[in-house]
Design a protein around this motif. Sequence first.
Motif, PDB file in Angstrom:
ATOM      1  N   ILE A  35       0.852  -1.186   0.000  1.00 42.11           N
ATOM      2  CA  ILE A  35       0.000   0.000   0.000  1.00 42.11           C
ATOM      3  C   ILE A  35       0.891   1.240   0.000  1.00 42.11           C
ATOM      4  O   ILE A  35       1.905   1.291   0.707  1.00 42.11           O
ATOM      5  N   ALA A  36       0.517   2.223  -0.795  1.00 41.74           N
ATOM      6  CA  ALA A  36       1.203   3.512  -0.787  1.00 41.74           C
ATOM      7  C   ALA A  36       0.313   4.544  -0.108  1.00 41.74           C
ATOM      8  O   ALA A  36      -0.895   4.593  -0.371  1.00 41.74           O
ATOM      9  N   PHE A  37       0.906   5.348   0.767  1.00 43.52           N
ATOM     10  CA  PHE A  37       0.168   6.452   1.375  1.00 43.52           C
ATOM     11  C   PHE A  37       0.876   7.743   0.996  1.00 43.52           C
ATOM     12  O   PHE A  37       2.018   7.975   1.396  1.00 43.52           O
ATOM     13  N   VAL A  38       0.198   8.564   0.217  1.00 46.77           N
ATOM     14  CA  VAL A  38       0.781   9.808  -0.293  1.00 46.77           C
ATOM     15  C   VAL A  38       0.385  10.959   0.619  1.00 46.77           C
ATOM     16  O   VAL A  38      -0.801  11.248   0.795  1.00 46.77           O
ATOM     17  N   GLY A  39       1.390  11.603   1.215  1.00 45.57           N
ATOM     18  CA  GLY A  39       1.140  12.687   2.156  1.00 45.57           C
ATOM     19  C   GLY A  39       1.055  12.171   3.576  1.00 45.57           C
ATOM     20  O   GLY A  39       0.162  12.550   4.339  1.00 45.57           O
ATOM     21  N   SER A  40       1.997  11.307   3.952  1.00 42.67           N
ATOM     22  CA  SER A  40       1.924  10.599   5.240  1.00 42.67           C
ATOM     23  C   SER A  40       2.246  11.477   6.430  1.00 42.67           C
ATOM     24  O   SER A  40       1.761  11.235   7.534  1.00 42.67           O
ATOM     25  N   THR A  76       2.901  -4.432   3.446  1.00 40.94           N
ATOM     26  CA  THR A  76       3.978  -3.443   3.516  1.00 40.94           C
ATOM     27  C   THR A  76       3.429  -2.075   3.120  1.00 40.94           C
ATOM     28  O   THR A  76       2.677  -1.957   2.153  1.00 40.94           O
ATOM     29  N   PHE A  77       3.794  -1.045   3.877  1.00 37.64           N
ATOM     30  CA  PHE A  77       3.304   0.308   3.652  1.00 37.64           C
ATOM     31  C   PHE A  77       4.452   1.213   3.210  1.00 37.64           C
ATOM     32  O   PHE A  77       5.462   1.333   3.901  1.00 37.64           O
ATOM     33  N   HIS A  78       4.266   1.837   2.057  1.00 41.21           N
ATOM     34  CA  HIS A  78       5.231   2.809   1.552  1.00 41.21           C
ATOM     35  C   HIS A  78       4.638   4.202   1.732  1.00 41.21           C
ATOM     36  O   HIS A  78       3.581   4.516   1.162  1.00 41.21           O
ATOM     37  N   ASN A  79       5.298   5.019   2.538  1.00 37.22           N
ATOM     38  CA  ASN A  79       4.794   6.340   2.886  1.00 37.22           C
ATOM     39  C   ASN A  79       5.569   7.417   2.138  1.00 37.22           C
ATOM     40  O   ASN A  79       6.796   7.480   2.217  1.00 37.22           O
ATOM     41  N   PHE A 130      -3.408   5.456  -1.108  1.00 35.21           N
ATOM     42  CA  PHE A 130      -4.153   6.451  -0.338  1.00 35.21           C
ATOM     43  C   PHE A 130      -3.636   7.838  -0.701  1.00 35.21           C
ATOM     44  O   PHE A 130      -2.427   8.046  -0.802  1.00 35.21           O
ATOM     45  N   LEU A 131      -4.555   8.778  -0.867  1.00 30.55           N
ATOM     46  CA  LEU A 131      -4.179  10.177  -1.078  1.00 30.55           C
ATOM     47  C   LEU A 131      -4.704  10.976   0.111  1.00 30.55           C
ATOM     48  O   LEU A 131      -5.916  11.069   0.318  1.00 30.55           O
ATOM     49  N   ILE A 184      -6.715   0.113  -6.416  1.00 33.72           N
ATOM     50  CA  ILE A 184      -7.694   0.910  -5.685  1.00 33.72           C
ATOM     51  C   ILE A 184      -7.076   2.247  -5.270  1.00 33.72           C
ATOM     52  O   ILE A 184      -5.949   2.289  -4.768  1.00 33.72           O
ATOM     53  N   LEU A 185      -7.825   3.323  -5.480  1.00 29.29           N
ATOM     54  CA  LEU A 185      -7.442   4.642  -4.983  1.00 29.29           C
ATOM     55  C   LEU A 185      -8.411   5.023  -3.874  1.00 29.29           C
ATOM     56  O   LEU A 185      -9.626   5.001  -4.060  1.00 29.29           O
ATOM     57  N   MET A 186      -7.866   5.354  -2.711  1.00 30.22           N
ATOM     58  CA  MET A 186      -8.682   5.789  -1.581  1.00 30.22           C
ATOM     59  C   MET A 186      -8.326   7.233  -1.254  1.00 30.22           C
ATOM     60  O   MET A 186      -7.151   7.569  -1.091  1.00 30.22           O
ATOM     61  N   LEU A 187      -9.337   8.063  -1.178  1.00 29.83           N
ATOM     62  CA  LEU A 187      -9.137   9.483  -0.959  1.00 29.83           C
ATOM     63  C   LEU A 187      -9.946   9.972   0.228  1.00 29.83           C
ATOM     64  O   LEU A 187     -10.979   9.398   0.571  1.00 29.83           O
TER      65      LEU A 187
END
Length: 320
Positions: free
Chosen positions: A128-133, A152-155, A201-202, A229-232
């Motif tokens: 999972i990527a979280f943009v703006g962590s 695994t989380f990529h921030n 995630f945005l 999936i894009l989650m906003l």
Amino acid sequence: MACENNLVVKQIIDLYDQISKLECLKPSKNVDTLFGQLVSTCLPTDTNIDVTKMSDEVKDMRSNLIKLCGEAEGYLEQHFSTILGSLPEDQNPLDHLNIFPYYNNYLKLGKLEFDLLSQHSSHVPNKIAFVGSGPMPLTSIVLAKFHLPNTTFHNFDIDAHANTLASSLVSRDPDLSKRMIFHTTDVLNATEGLDQYDVVFLAALVGMDKEAKVKAIEHLEKHMAPGAILMLRSAHALRAFLYPIVDSSDLKGFQLLTIYHPTDDVVNSVVIARKLGGSSMTGVNGTRGCMFMPCNCSKVHAIMNNRCKKLMIEEFSAIE
């Protein structure tokens, strides 16, 4: 517009006037009190207020207020992340997250987002990527600790100092230190690798105005994998004075699945969309992951609250 709604907007404008005159937005008694009053004023959802139809003067005020809220939120996270990272070496900062004033809100939001994600994906995401962590990546932490123990989380954050603080939070945790990775970059400069994530995630404060938000979404659409999936995070009713709104028209190239508007003290609405061109039955690169098996404590939030929140969730039929 009802009289009480006009009065509420006047209260928000008054609070904006006071907040905009503050010399500093770092945590203090006065800052905490004013923003606490602002959040409480904006929480009611039983209004017919549409911020997009207000006067240009109010729209300008709202735009400025969102920026002030974002700045204050950054200072707040930085403040508490510094405190937690300064704990004695024999203590795990993640065991003391409850000192953060809005930690319980993140617990609720993380559960809500996991439940909604479970509805729209048949496999557990590997990455999972979280943009703006930010300096306190609570969404990633909550999801990793309580809902997705093998993911695994990529921030991603543009601020190197924020990533340094965030990395310090998880560095003493034997599990999350291995599953939380931090990247210092502007998301608009991130191209290669975005197609490796099952979910992106945005954060609400990435793109503080409509133009910047759409630009970030368009970039993700260009580089995400088909079917990902894009989650906003969005906002609804009075809460749109605190955070930007994401409209369905902003999601070109995505299949809109759900917009969920909480009616409790979770401020943000949740928007879920799927990058066109893929299938919900497979992960990125066409691989098939493990099936979602939510535990009993993670029954779908929307169903649990069906009696009082039925009208606050918008479902969009899947097109496979």
